[in-house]
Design a protein around this motif. Structure first.
Motif, mmCIF file in Angstrom:
data_model
loop_
_atom_site.group_PDB
_atom_site.id
_atom_site.type_symbol
_atom_site.label_atom_id
_atom_site.label_comp_id
_atom_site.label_asym_id
_atom_site.label_seq_id
_atom_site.Cartn_x
_atom_site.Cartn_y
_atom_site.Cartn_z
ATOM 1 N N TYR A 20 0.851 -1.187 0.000
ATOM 2 C CA TYR A 20 0.000 0.000 0.000
ATOM 3 C C TYR A 20 0.888 1.239 0.000
ATOM 4 O O TYR A 20 1.666 1.447 0.929
ATOM 5 N N LYS A 21 0.778 2.059 -1.043
ATOM 6 C CA LYS A 21 1.559 3.288 -1.118
ATOM 7 C C LYS A 21 0.613 4.464 -0.867
ATOM 8 O O LYS A 21 -0.227 4.798 -1.697
ATOM 9 N N ALA A 22 0.771 5.070 0.309
ATOM 10 C CA ALA A 22 -0.081 6.200 0.680
ATOM 11 C C ALA A 22 0.447 7.488 0.054
ATOM 12 O O ALA A 22 1.659 7.689 -0.039
ATOM 13 N N VAL A 38 -5.506 9.410 0.849
ATOM 14 C CA VAL A 38 -5.200 8.974 -0.516
ATOM 15 C C VAL A 38 -4.262 7.768 -0.458
ATOM 16 O O VAL A 38 -3.199 7.836 0.173
ATOM 17 N N ILE A 39 -4.668 6.692 -1.102
ATOM 18 C CA ILE A 39 -3.788 5.555 -1.336
ATOM 19 C C ILE A 39 -3.487 5.592 -2.824
ATOM 20 O O ILE A 39 -4.345 5.270 -3.655
ATOM 21 N N GLU A 40 -2.289 6.042 -3.160
ATOM 22 C CA GLU A 40 -1.907 6.220 -4.567
ATOM 23 C C GLU A 40 -1.928 4.909 -5.331
ATOM 24 O O GLU A 40 -2.299 4.863 -6.499
ATOM 25 N N SER A 41 -1.500 3.843 -4.650
ATOM 26 C CA SER A 41 -1.533 2.528 -5.289
ATOM 27 C C SER A 41 -1.518 1.452 -4.218
ATOM 28 O O SER A 41 -1.009 1.651 -3.122
ATOM 29 N N PHE A 42 -2.116 0.325 -4.565
ATOM 30 C CA PHE A 42 -2.061 -0.850 -3.704
ATOM 31 C C PHE A 42 -2.064 -2.080 -4.590
ATOM 32 O O PHE A 42 -2.515 -2.059 -5.730
#
Length: 187
Positions: free
Chosen positions: A92-94, A113-117
């Motif tokens: 998980y990239k916040a 915001v979670i930019e990507s997971f």
């Protein structure tokens, strides 16, 4: 739902003009009239559904949050890796987050915001991004935060039968939900 999104957008712009403070570039803190973040909001807040847990610091920044997506504890601007079943892992990239507070109306708004997971279980995975808006009024006694929660997700299925297929999000399903946060009494 469109009205809530417009209201949140207007609040972000408006509060940006009336006052701002921030000591952490990963969390922008906006206080109406340029005041200080109130002491009664500092600490851990847990929601009655969704698995949410948010920790506010004395300067108004958020040091961590447990998000509904995997009920994972994340921190703003950081990447979190958790083990999953069958040897997989969740990554998980916040992104950068936002906290806004209006002392006059006791209105607190948070954007997570979670930019990507990517959640990998065996050969299958779900990946994407999420943007969650939590906005509502804090009770007079400072113990409850009654929130309208709007989530804007993007989910992509990555399974052997379907690679990189984005899942459609039904706009009627994605309406704001009511969530009640309660401040955790620390011993």
């Amino acid at each position: 739902m469109k009205q809530l999104v417009v209201l949140i957008g207007c609040a972000v712009v408006l509060l940006g003009f009336v006052g701002c403070q921030s000591t952490n570039k990963r969390v922008e803190v906006i206080i109406e009239d340029g005041g200080q973040f109130p002491e009664f909001l500092v600490g851990t807040w847990k929601a009655n559904k969704g698995g949410w847990e948010i920790v506010f610091e004395p300067d108004g920044t958020i040091s961590s949050a447990v998000i509904p997506l995997g009920r994972t504890k994340v921190a703003p601007g950081q990447t979190t890796v958790v083990p999953m079943k069958l040897g997989g892992k969740g990554v998980y990239k916040a992104g950068n987050w936002l906290v806004q507070y209006s002392p006059a109306s006791r209105e607190l708004t948070v954007e997570i915001v979670i930019e990507s997971f990517r959640a990998q279980i065996g050969p299958s995975a779900v990946k994407g991004s999420t943007r969650d808006y939590l906005t509502g009024t804090v009770s007079e006694d400072g113990k409850l935060w009654d929130v309208a929660w709007l989530s804007v997700p993007k989910y992509i299925v990555d399974i052997p039968e379907r690679r990189n297929q984005e899942l459609p999000i039904d706009p009627y399903y994605n309406e704001a939900k009511t969530v009640l946060f309660e401040k955790v009494v620390e011993n």
